[in-house]
Design a protein around this motif. Structure first.
Motif, PDB file in Angstrom:
ATOM      1  N   TYR A 100     -13.400  24.035   8.322  1.00 38.48           N
ATOM      2  CA  TYR A 100     -12.356  23.222   7.697  1.00 38.48           C
ATOM      3  C   TYR A 100     -12.181  23.549   6.228  1.00 38.48           C
ATOM      4  N   LEU A 101     -13.245  23.961   5.566  1.00 41.87           N
ATOM      5  CA  LEU A 101     -13.089  24.435   4.197  1.00 41.87           C
ATOM      6  C   LEU A 101     -12.205  25.677   4.160  1.00 41.87           C
ATOM      7  N   MET A 102     -12.408  26.565   5.132  1.00 41.26           N
ATOM      8  CA  MET A 102     -11.565  27.747   5.208  1.00 41.26           C
ATOM      9  C   MET A 102     -10.138  27.370   5.589  1.00 41.26           C
ATOM     10  N   GLY A 103      -9.987  26.390   6.468  1.00 40.85           N
ATOM     11  CA  GLY A 103      -8.653  25.934   6.839  1.00 40.85           C
ATOM     12  C   GLY A 103      -7.883  25.411   5.640  1.00 40.85           C
ATOM     13  N   MET A 104      -8.557  24.637   4.791  1.00 41.01           N
ATOM     14  CA  MET A 104      -7.908  24.148   3.570  1.00 41.01           C
ATOM     15  C   MET A 104      -7.517  25.307   2.667  1.00 41.01           C
ATOM     16  N   GLU A 105      -8.425  26.266   2.528  1.00 40.04           N
ATOM     17  CA  GLU A 105      -8.144  27.420   1.673  1.00 40.04           C
ATOM     18  C   GLU A 105      -6.933  28.192   2.185  1.00 40.04           C
ATOM     19  N   LYS A 106      -6.873  28.401   3.507  1.00 40.71           N
ATOM     20  CA  LYS A 106      -5.759  29.155   4.073  1.00 40.71           C
ATOM     21  C   LYS A 106      -4.434  28.413   3.922  1.00 40.71           C
ATOM     22  N   CYS A 107      -4.507  27.089   3.917  1.00 42.19           N
ATOM     23  CA  CYS A 107      -3.290  26.285   3.773  1.00 42.19           C
ATOM     24  C   CYS A 107      -3.009  25.911   2.318  1.00 42.19           C
ATOM     25  N   ALA A 108      -3.784  26.495   1.398  1.00 40.67           N
ATOM     26  CA  ALA A 108      -3.594  26.276  -0.041  1.00 40.67           C
ATOM     27  C   ALA A 108      -3.704  24.806  -0.420  1.00 40.67           C
ATOM     28  N   CYS A 109      -4.615  24.089   0.233  1.00 36.88           N
ATOM     29  CA  CYS A 109      -4.871  22.682  -0.085  1.00 36.88           C
ATOM     30  C   CYS A 109      -6.160  22.605  -0.898  1.00 36.88           C
ATOM     31  N   THR A 110      -6.076  22.175  -2.137  1.00 36.63           N
ATOM     32  CA  THR A 110      -7.234  22.164  -3.021  1.00 36.63           C
ATOM     33  C   THR A 110      -7.925  20.809  -3.100  1.00 36.63           C
ATOM     34  N   ASP A 111      -7.324  19.785  -2.523  1.00 40.10           N
ATOM     35  CA  ASP A 111      -7.890  18.436  -2.563  1.00 40.10           C
ATOM     36  C   ASP A 111      -8.164  17.984  -1.132  1.00 40.10           C
ATOM     37  N   ALA A 112      -9.439  17.887  -0.779  1.00 44.95           N
ATOM     38  CA  ALA A 112      -9.806  17.534   0.589  1.00 44.95           C
ATOM     39  C   ALA A 112      -9.237  16.180   1.004  1.00 44.95           C
ATOM     40  N   MET A 116       0.838  -1.192   0.000  1.00 43.46           N
ATOM     41  CA  MET A 116       0.000   0.000   0.000  1.00 43.46           C
ATOM     42  C   MET A 116       0.873   1.242   0.000  1.00 43.46           C
ATOM     43  N   ALA A 117       0.408   2.270  -0.681  1.00 44.47           N
ATOM     44  CA  ALA A 117       1.185   3.509  -0.768  1.00 44.47           C
ATOM     45  C   ALA A 117       1.154   4.273   0.548  1.00 44.47           C
ATOM     46  N   ARG A 118       2.218   4.999   0.793  1.00 42.34           N
ATOM     47  CA  ARG A 118       2.255   5.868   1.970  1.00 42.34           C
ATOM     48  C   ARG A 118       1.309   7.036   1.763  1.00 42.34           C
ATOM     49  N   PHE A 119       0.655   7.445   2.839  1.00 41.66           N
ATOM     50  CA  PHE A 119      -0.238   8.595   2.769  1.00 41.66           C
ATOM     51  C   PHE A 119       0.402   9.763   3.502  1.00 41.66           C
ATOM     52  N   TRP A 120       0.793  10.777   2.733  1.00 44.25           N
ATOM     53  CA  TRP A 120       1.289  12.010   3.339  1.00 44.25           C
ATOM     54  C   TRP A 120       0.424  13.159   2.859  1.00 44.25           C
ATOM     55  N   PRO A 121      -0.232  13.834   3.764  1.00 46.36           N
ATOM     56  CA  PRO A 121      -1.144  14.910   3.359  1.00 46.36           C
ATOM     57  C   PRO A 121      -0.406  16.157   2.902  1.00 46.36           C
ATOM     58  N   GLU A 122      -1.107  16.961   2.128  1.00 52.72           N
ATOM     59  CA  GLU A 122      -0.592  18.276   1.774  1.00 52.72           C
ATOM     60  C   GLU A 122      -0.745  19.242   2.938  1.00 52.72           C
ATOM     61  N   ALA A 123      -1.825  19.064   3.691  1.00 52.14           N
ATOM     62  CA  ALA A 123      -2.104  19.935   4.832  1.00 52.14           C
ATOM     63  C   ALA A 123      -2.632  19.110   5.992  1.00 52.14           C
ATOM     64  N   VAL A 124      -2.278  19.525   7.199  1.00 53.54           N
ATOM     65  CA  VAL A 124      -2.780  18.901   8.421  1.00 53.54           C
ATOM     66  C   VAL A 124      -3.420  20.000   9.257  1.00 53.54           C
ATOM     67  N   LEU A 125      -4.691  19.814   9.595  1.00 61.53           N
ATOM     68  CA  LEU A 125      -5.432  20.800  10.374  1.00 61.53           C
ATOM     69  C   LEU A 125      -5.744  20.220  11.751  1.00 61.53           C
ATOM     70  N   PHE A 126      -5.312  20.919  12.783  1.00 62.39           N
ATOM     71  CA  PHE A 126      -5.536  20.498  14.163  1.00 62.39           C
ATOM     72  C   PHE A 126      -6.641  21.330  14.800  1.00 62.39           C
ATOM     73  N   ASP A 127      -7.507  20.669  15.540  1.00 60.48           N
ATOM     74  CA  ASP A 127      -8.363  21.379  16.482  1.00 60.48           C
ATOM     75  C   ASP A 127      -7.468  21.859  17.629  1.00 60.48           C
ATOM     76  N   MET A 128      -7.970  22.767  18.472  1.00 62.30           N
ATOM     77  CA  MET A 128      -7.138  23.305  19.542  1.00 62.30           C
ATOM     78  C   MET A 128      -7.432  22.637  20.890  1.00 62.30           C
TER      79      MET A 128
END
Length: 232
Positions: A154-166, A1-13
């Motif tokens: 989270y949609l805004m979080g992706m936008e701020k982190c320039a991640c276009t693929d959820a 199986m391929a390794r999964f490395w995300p483009e962006a990681v969003l943490f709750d606080m």
């Protein structure tokens, strides 16, 4: 199986970066009692992640059968914040810095998505995690009209982190409403169950994996990558 490395990681606080939920639960109970609202610790954990004013409006309607304005809800929320800030400062969970460093070293964008509207907490967060996150990649209650469980934060979080693929965005949550929001945004979502809720509550909301601590998550991620297995 391929390794999964995300483009962006969003943490709750709260409950993910900081062991702050026990204090929040007490503050919620004491503050709401001042306004004739009964709120249990379980209520605090179950509604965590939502904007405080939204939680207050719903509880006032449910228990007092009346609709209140955002201004009135904010005054009640400020009473809760005052109690919270009188309590000992919450510690950062073990493993958080190691996990962020791991993602940073792999070139992942790191963001924080919180329902908090307490500016002192946000300021502390920006200072504590300055090596990994800047304000441009942080989403708070001030940034969205619809908080968790809506997908907007989270949609805004992706936008701020320039991640276009959820599907290339990983969310680390601890709260049912937060998991629901991340899943609704289409993100790969895992949970760290640092509170009293049953794991099934988080998995039923769509969490793909559940860990008992950030340290456990960090160790699992490192070992999974060595074995070339997919995390989620």
């Amino acid at each position: 199986m391929a390794r999964f490395w995300p483009e962006a990681v969003l943490f709750d606080m709260d409950g993910v970066l900081y062991d702050s939920m026990p204090n929040h639960a007490v503050a919620w109970q004491q503050a709401m009692a001042q306004f004739g609202i009964t709120m249990t610790a379980e209520d605090a954990y179950a509604t965590e992640g939502a904007r405080g004013v939204d939680t207050i409006k719903k509880m006032v309607w449910a228990q007092q059968n009346r609709t209140i304005s955002t201004d009135e809800a904010m005054r009640m929320y400020e009473a809760k914040a005052k109690i919270f800030h009188s309590m000992p400062q919450a510690k950062i969970f073990d493993g958080v810095f190691d996990l962020m460093q791991l993602f940073k070293d792999k070139g992942c964008a790191i963001g924080i998505v919180t329902g908090s509207a307490q500016r002192p907490l946000i300021a502390r967060m920006l200072a504590d995690f300055a090596d990994f996150v800047d304000e441009s990649c942080v989403v708070t209650a001030f940034d969205v009209e619809r908080g968790k469980p809506a997908p907007d934060p989270y949609l805004m979080g992706m936008e701020k982190c320039a991640c276009t693929d959820a599907k290339r965005c990983l969310v680390v949550e601890n709260a049912p409403l937060g998991v629901e929001a991340a899943v609704a945004a289409g993100c790969r979502t895992i949970a760290v169950n640092t509170g009293p809720l049953a794991d099934e509550i988080l998995s039923n909301k769509g969490a793909e994996r559940i860990f008992k601590s950030i340290r456990e998550l960090y160790n699992f991620w490192v070992e999974s990558y060595k074995k070339e297995v997919v995390l989620c």
